[in-house]
Design an enzyme around this catalytic site. Structure first.
Site, mmCIF file in Angstrom:
data_model
loop_
_atom_site.group_PDB
_atom_site.id
_atom_site.type_symbol
_atom_site.label_atom_id
_atom_site.label_comp_id
_atom_site.label_asym_id
_atom_site.label_seq_id
_atom_site.Cartn_x
_atom_site.Cartn_y
_atom_site.Cartn_z
ATOM 1 N N GLY A 1 0.627 -1.135 0.024
ATOM 2 C CA GLY A 1 -0.059 -0.048 0.138
ATOM 3 C C GLY A 1 0.931 1.269 -0.012
ATOM 4 O O GLY A 1 0.268 2.345 -0.111
ATOM 5 N N GLN A 2 2.284 1.347 -0.017
ATOM 6 C CA GLN A 2 2.816 2.173 -0.007
ATOM 7 C C GLN A 2 2.615 3.134 -1.248
ATOM 8 O O GLN A 2 2.434 2.574 -2.323
ATOM 9 C CB GLN A 2 4.461 2.123 0.133
ATOM 10 N N GLU A 3 2.999 4.333 -1.343
ATOM 11 C CA GLU A 3 2.376 5.155 -2.357
ATOM 12 C C GLU A 3 3.130 4.815 -3.614
ATOM 13 O O GLU A 3 2.497 4.840 -4.491
ATOM 14 C CB GLU A 3 2.929 6.776 -2.039
ATOM 15 N N LYS A 4 4.364 4.490 -3.634
ATOM 16 C CA LYS A 4 4.875 4.081 -4.833
ATOM 17 C C LYS A 4 4.401 2.784 -5.394
ATOM 18 O O LYS A 4 4.567 2.344 -6.837
ATOM 19 C CB LYS A 4 6.504 3.940 -4.745
ATOM 20 N N LEU A 5 3.908 1.922 -4.596
ATOM 21 C CA LEU A 5 3.179 0.898 -5.118
ATOM 22 C C LEU A 5 1.843 0.717 -5.581
ATOM 23 O O LEU A 5 1.306 0.114 -6.202
ATOM 24 C CB LEU A 5 3.328 -0.414 -3.880
#
Ligand code: G3D
Ligand code: MG
Length: 200
Positions: free
Chosen positions: A78-82
């Site tokens: 769920g990290q922004e880059k993912l």
């Protein structure tokens, strides 16, 4: 006596009902997605590490009645880059589980934006959505009514069936109920799609 036909409904309803479902588990980082996945799979708490790519698990679960389903869960980081990857994992999915951290009031707006973005992509029109209000065990967790408002669930529109489920993934509270609701929504949608096809 009788011709046996009258016994058919009860006979049919006693046959286990196998179906297979693809479910994407989405939500901001640290909401509890991986904890939800492993609680559903092993029925136990698994110490998680932040998900770098995705976790995929196939789980056979029996739900209420005689229903059994094989669920293919995709838990995507769920990290922004993912997050741009979410789109690929929700293509052809039967249902979406969107997990929110009920304590993280500050990021509820960000969760709302991501949730609406994913629900509105053309591939996801009408895909049933289970919103898990996780971490309800914590003292400062927001209540359901507030979460519903902050995520603007009513603005999802009539095309998207949704259910908001309070849960505590570390002990598993609420997950089974939530999954049963999602399963019901998926079956309803499949039936409606079948009927639409027949009419054409
Ligand atoms: P993610 O996969 O969405 O990124 P994780 O989230 O499943 O890795 O969980 C993030 C943290 O939240 C973990 O703690 C996990 O134990 C915790 N957590 C998950 N569900 C619940 C819950 O229902 N209640 C509480 N109190 N905590 C929960 P750590 O400390 O490992 O970061
Ligand atoms: Mg994770």
């Amino acid at each position: 006596m009788g011709n046996g036909l009258s016994e058919q409904p009860s006979l049919l309803s006693s046959i286990p009902f196998f179906q297979s479902f693809h479910i994407a588990i989405l939500g901001l980082d640290s909401a509890g997605k991986t904890t939800v996945l492993y609680r559903l799979q092993f029925n136990e708490f698994v110490n998680t590490v932040p998900t770098k790519g995705f976790n995929a698990e196939k789980v056979k679960l029996s739900l209420g009645g005689h229903r059994t389903g094989t669920f293919h869960f995709w838990d995507v980081g769920g990290q922004e880059k993912l997050r741009p990857l979410w789109k690929s994992y929700t293509r052809c999915t039967d249902g979406i589980i969107f997990v929110v951290d009920s304590v993280d009031a500050e990021r509820m707006e960000e969760a709302k934006t991501e949730l609406h973005k994913i629900a509105k992509t053309s591939e996801n029109q009408g895909v049933p959505l289970l919103v898990v209000a996780n971490k309800q065990d914590l003292r400062h967790s927001l209540g359901l009514a507030e979460i519903e408002k902050l995520l603007a669930l009513k603005e999802l529109g009539p095309a998207t069936p949704w259910h908001l489920q309070p849960a505590c993934a570390i002990i598993g509270d609420g997950l089974r109920d939530g999954l049963e609701r999602l399963h019901d929504m998926i079956l309803k949608r499949r039936k409606a799609l079948r009927q639409q096809k027949k009419k054409r």
